[in-house]
Design an enzyme around this catalytic site. Sequence first.
Site, mmCIF file in Angstrom:
data_model
loop_
_atom_site.group_PDB
_atom_site.id
_atom_site.type_symbol
_atom_site.label_atom_id
_atom_site.label_comp_id
_atom_site.label_asym_id
_atom_site.label_seq_id
_atom_site.Cartn_x
_atom_site.Cartn_y
_atom_site.Cartn_z
ATOM 1 N N ASN A 100 3.521 10.051 4.704
ATOM 2 C CA ASN A 100 4.817 10.237 5.387
ATOM 3 C C ASN A 100 6.022 9.728 4.582
ATOM 4 O O ASN A 100 7.107 10.287 4.681
ATOM 5 C CB ASN A 100 4.794 9.655 6.810
ATOM 6 C CG ASN A 100 4.471 8.192 6.846
ATOM 7 O OD1 ASN A 100 4.027 7.615 5.866
ATOM 8 N ND2 ASN A 100 4.701 7.569 7.995
ATOM 9 N N ARG B 135 6.786 -0.331 -2.010
ATOM 10 C CA ARG B 135 6.745 -1.585 -1.234
ATOM 11 C C ARG B 135 5.590 -2.468 -1.690
ATOM 12 O O ARG B 135 5.578 -3.677 -1.452
ATOM 13 C CB ARG B 135 6.550 -1.285 0.258
ATOM 14 C CG ARG B 135 7.745 -0.676 0.904
ATOM 15 C CD ARG B 135 7.816 -0.898 2.389
ATOM 16 N NE ARG B 135 6.614 -0.613 3.142
ATOM 17 C CZ ARG B 135 6.627 -0.365 4.450
ATOM 18 N NH1 ARG B 135 7.786 -0.354 5.102
ATOM 19 N NH2 ARG B 135 5.531 -0.138 5.103
ATOM 20 N N LYS C 108 -4.117 4.850 -4.709
ATOM 21 C CA LYS C 108 -4.719 6.079 -4.196
ATOM 22 C C LYS C 108 -3.718 6.677 -3.217
ATOM 23 O O LYS C 108 -3.624 6.266 -2.066
ATOM 24 C CB LYS C 108 -6.034 5.725 -3.488
ATOM 25 C CG LYS C 108 -7.060 6.811 -3.399
ATOM 26 C CD LYS C 108 -6.666 8.033 -2.647
ATOM 27 C CE LYS C 108 -6.519 7.938 -1.150
ATOM 28 N NZ LYS C 108 -5.884 9.175 -0.589
ATOM 29 N N GLY D 23 -1.453 3.014 6.660
ATOM 30 C CA GLY D 23 -2.039 4.212 7.253
ATOM 31 C C GLY D 23 -2.443 3.939 8.689
ATOM 32 O O GLY D 23 -1.903 3.042 9.346
ATOM 33 N N GLU E 126 -0.721 -2.364 6.889
ATOM 34 C CA GLU E 126 0.476 -1.806 7.547
ATOM 35 C C GLU E 126 0.000 -0.597 8.320
ATOM 36 O O GLU E 126 -0.196 0.477 7.751
ATOM 37 C CB GLU E 126 1.508 -1.402 6.484
ATOM 38 C CG GLU E 126 2.048 -2.554 5.660
ATOM 39 C CD GLU E 126 3.003 -3.430 6.441
ATOM 40 O OE1 GLU E 126 3.415 -3.058 7.563
ATOM 41 O OE2 GLU E 126 3.334 -4.517 5.938
ATOM 42 N N CYS F 53 5.865 5.245 11.192
ATOM 43 C CA CYS F 53 5.182 4.218 11.983
ATOM 44 C C CYS F 53 6.186 3.451 12.835
ATOM 45 O O CYS F 53 5.838 2.882 13.856
ATOM 46 C CB CYS F 53 4.446 3.269 11.063
ATOM 47 S SG CYS F 53 5.514 2.643 9.763
ATOM 48 N N GLU G 183 0.271 7.190 19.351
ATOM 49 C CA GLU G 183 1.353 7.383 18.387
ATOM 50 C C GLU G 183 1.620 8.898 18.305
ATOM 51 O O GLU G 183 0.724 9.665 17.959
ATOM 52 C CB GLU G 183 0.869 6.840 17.034
ATOM 53 C CG GLU G 183 1.960 6.600 16.048
ATOM 54 C CD GLU G 183 1.420 5.963 14.767
ATOM 55 O OE1 GLU G 183 0.229 6.131 14.449
ATOM 56 O OE2 GLU G 183 2.207 5.313 14.072
HETATM 57 P P1 NAP Z 1 -4.631 7.767 7.316
HETATM 58 O O1 NAP Z 1 -5.384 8.964 7.739
HETATM 59 O O2 NAP Z 1 -5.137 6.445 7.725
HETATM 60 O O3 NAP Z 1 -4.555 7.856 5.715
HETATM 61 C C1 NAP Z 1 -3.846 6.911 4.958
HETATM 62 C C2 NAP Z 1 -4.474 6.841 3.588
HETATM 63 O O4 NAP Z 1 -5.806 6.368 3.704
HETATM 64 C C3 NAP Z 1 -4.546 8.171 2.855
HETATM 65 O O5 NAP Z 1 -4.300 7.956 1.499
HETATM 66 C C4 NAP Z 1 -5.991 8.563 3.088
HETATM 67 O O6 NAP Z 1 -6.504 9.452 2.130
HETATM 68 C C5 NAP Z 1 -6.683 7.231 2.998
HETATM 69 N N1 NAP Z 1 -8.004 7.176 3.607
HETATM 70 C C6 NAP Z 1 -8.495 7.920 4.605
HETATM 71 N N2 NAP Z 1 -9.761 7.531 4.888
HETATM 72 C C7 NAP Z 1 -10.058 6.519 4.048
HETATM 73 C C8 NAP Z 1 -11.205 5.692 3.842
HETATM 74 N N3 NAP Z 1 -12.309 5.813 4.588
HETATM 75 N N4 NAP Z 1 -11.146 4.760 2.881
HETATM 76 C C9 NAP Z 1 -10.052 4.605 2.127
HETATM 77 N N5 NAP Z 1 -8.945 5.359 2.271
HETATM 78 C C10 NAP Z 1 -8.940 6.286 3.224
HETATM 79 O O7 NAP Z 1 -3.137 7.795 7.805
HETATM 80 P P2 NAP Z 1 -2.087 8.976 7.650
HETATM 81 O O8 NAP Z 1 -2.366 9.978 8.706
HETATM 82 O O9 NAP Z 1 -2.004 9.433 6.254
HETATM 83 O O10 NAP Z 1 -0.737 8.196 7.931
HETATM 84 C C11 NAP Z 1 -0.236 8.040 9.196
HETATM 85 C C12 NAP Z 1 -0.529 6.666 9.728
HETATM 86 O O11 NAP Z 1 0.024 5.693 8.860
HETATM 87 C C13 NAP Z 1 0.123 6.443 11.066
HETATM 88 O O12 NAP Z 1 -0.744 5.774 11.929
HETATM 89 C C14 NAP Z 1 1.312 5.557 10.717
HETATM 90 O O13 NAP Z 1 1.775 4.783 11.775
HETATM 91 C C15 NAP Z 1 0.770 4.754 9.604
HETATM 92 N N6 NAP Z 1 1.856 4.191 8.793
HETATM 93 C C16 NAP Z 1 2.077 2.855 8.876
HETATM 94 C C17 NAP Z 1 3.116 2.285 8.172
HETATM 95 C C18 NAP Z 1 3.383 0.810 8.246
HETATM 96 O O14 NAP Z 1 4.075 0.296 7.370
HETATM 97 N N7 NAP Z 1 2.879 0.086 9.229
HETATM 98 C C19 NAP Z 1 3.925 3.078 7.365
HETATM 99 C C20 NAP Z 1 3.662 4.439 7.297
HETATM 100 C C21 NAP Z 1 2.610 4.978 8.021
HETATM 101 P P3 NAP Z 1 -6.502 11.027 2.403
HETATM 102 O O15 NAP Z 1 -5.117 11.470 2.213
HETATM 103 O O16 NAP Z 1 -7.416 11.571 1.386
HETATM 104 O O17 NAP Z 1 -6.999 11.229 3.796
#
Ligand code: NAP
Length: 485
Positions: free
Chosen positions: A158, A166, A181, A235, A257, A291, A388
């Site tokens: 996102n 960061r 990654k 994530g 995060e 997020c 969310e």
């Molecule tokens: P996500 O599905 O958790 O993916 C985040 C990252 O993790 C991607 O690079 C993903 O790779 C990787 N990943 C997925 N499965 C993994 C595993 N088993 N082991 C290691 N890495 C793995 O999240 P998203 O849908 O991309 O992002 C949205 C989420 O991020 C939301 O919940 C949002 O609130 C949160 N977010 C939090 C913050 C904060 O600062 N708190 C900031 C931004 C976003 P792939 O791309 O290959 O799936």
Amino acid sequence: MSGLDVLAPEHRRLFIGGQWTDAEDGGTFDVLDPADGSVLTPVADGTVADGTRALEAAVAAQHDWARTPARDRGEILRRAFELVASRSDDFAGLMSLEMGKTLKEAAGEVTYGNEFLRWYSEEAVRIHGRWMNAPAGGPRLLTIKKPVGPCLFVTPWNFPLAMGTRKIGPAIAAGCTMVVKPAQQTPLTMLALAATFAEAGLPDGVLNVVPTTSAKEVSAVIMADARLRKVSFTGSTGIGKTLVKQAADQLQRVSMELGGNAPFLVFDDADIAKAVDGAMIAKMRNMGEACTAANRFLVHTSVADEFAKSLADRMGALSLGRGQDDGTDVGPLIDEKAVESVTKLVDSAVEAGASVVVGGTAHGGPGFFYPPTVLVDVPHDAEINREEIFGPVAPITTFETEDEAVRMANDTEYGLSSYVFTRDFSRTIRLAEALEFGMVGVNTGLVSNPAAPFGGVKASGFGREGGFEGIEEYLDTTYVALTVD
Ligand code: NAP
């Protein structure tokens, strides 16, 4: 003019040990344009062996990097900051292409994300320990700060630049090396950043970037290695929990995060026009795919109609389109799955008794669009208030008293950001103390700031990014007891 061809074939490969390389098995995956689903470009698809190679490169670079003077580390960060700033349009264009956000939003992210490089270029030289006399007399107590060592950073799609900088900014300042990654939807921005860091003089192996469709396998093999000392993840909460468990085996330090479910509280004494301005930012920044996005609007009954009408007028006037087109206010969501998930939440809110004031129906394609939507009369316990949303939907629920508002706001597993609109000073303090969130925005719809500690509590994770606190995530403390004769 900027000297960086962001879509150059070179920057669609893995960046390991200062070299651009193909994946070990020659594999690639396609990065899509979310505005129409077409293929933008293939990118090298890192394998487990590539992940291992990247860790080796980070480990090999760690010793010298930790001993590089802080001023030099800071200067490299500063040069990278200047370079990113000079090619801001390139970075914004690239991010808009692969992620879908408007050019204006993308330019805003370049400014925001780049500030972490500037902030930590300044912090690198301010890492220090302390000296004190033991309270009972005798030994002198000295502490030394040292880099934690090689890190793994896993980032989401996102904010393709800022979620990387960061972590990268403070890690470089602290003297850590790293493997990044990036999300498979948006690897191009991170690869362009790696090219920029190389140009800024970052030594080979300090920053390695491995795009992959095998996130699970690649992360697992890197984390199984005891030489990796830190994992920082941004994530979803589900994947965050998996990584925390995985980090336990080698007792790696962890920063998480994770997801949010931000309440946006509007009291009867609020300046409603300002609250609507704040809501437009807190809800519509990044198409709601943040997020920190306001997820639940909790509004005092006496001002709810006025607030809802004004917000619906503003949201309804926004135009959807390709992020790179003039006149686009709202870009597409990241993929088809995102549109389905937002649709499901809106439909279930309506089934639970909510009414649609504006929007409420997906665009139907091509592209992954969902219109800005305002819902009123949303029951507090509706699914949309618990999950969310990650889309441009504002569900409004009403409250009568401050206690009720606080109870409703805290009634979530998450604890990242929260927003309060009130003109009552005492209430502001009471709420800042009572809200169980890592961040509270008061009369503002934007809490993110590179100089502030960003992070959450509860299911939103732990650790802080930005501010003075952010660099502590990358430092270990050695305590030295000095006996003086
Ligand atoms: P996500 O599905 O958790 O993916 C985040 C990252 O993790 C991607 O690079 C993903 O790779 C990787 N990943 C997925 N499965 C993994 C595993 N088993 N082991 C290691 N890495 C793995 O999240 P998203 O849908 O991309 O992002 C949205 C989420 O991020 C939301 O919940 C949002 O609130 C949160 N977010 C939090 C913050 C904060 O600062 N708190 C900031 C931004 C976003 P792939 O791309 O290959 O799936």
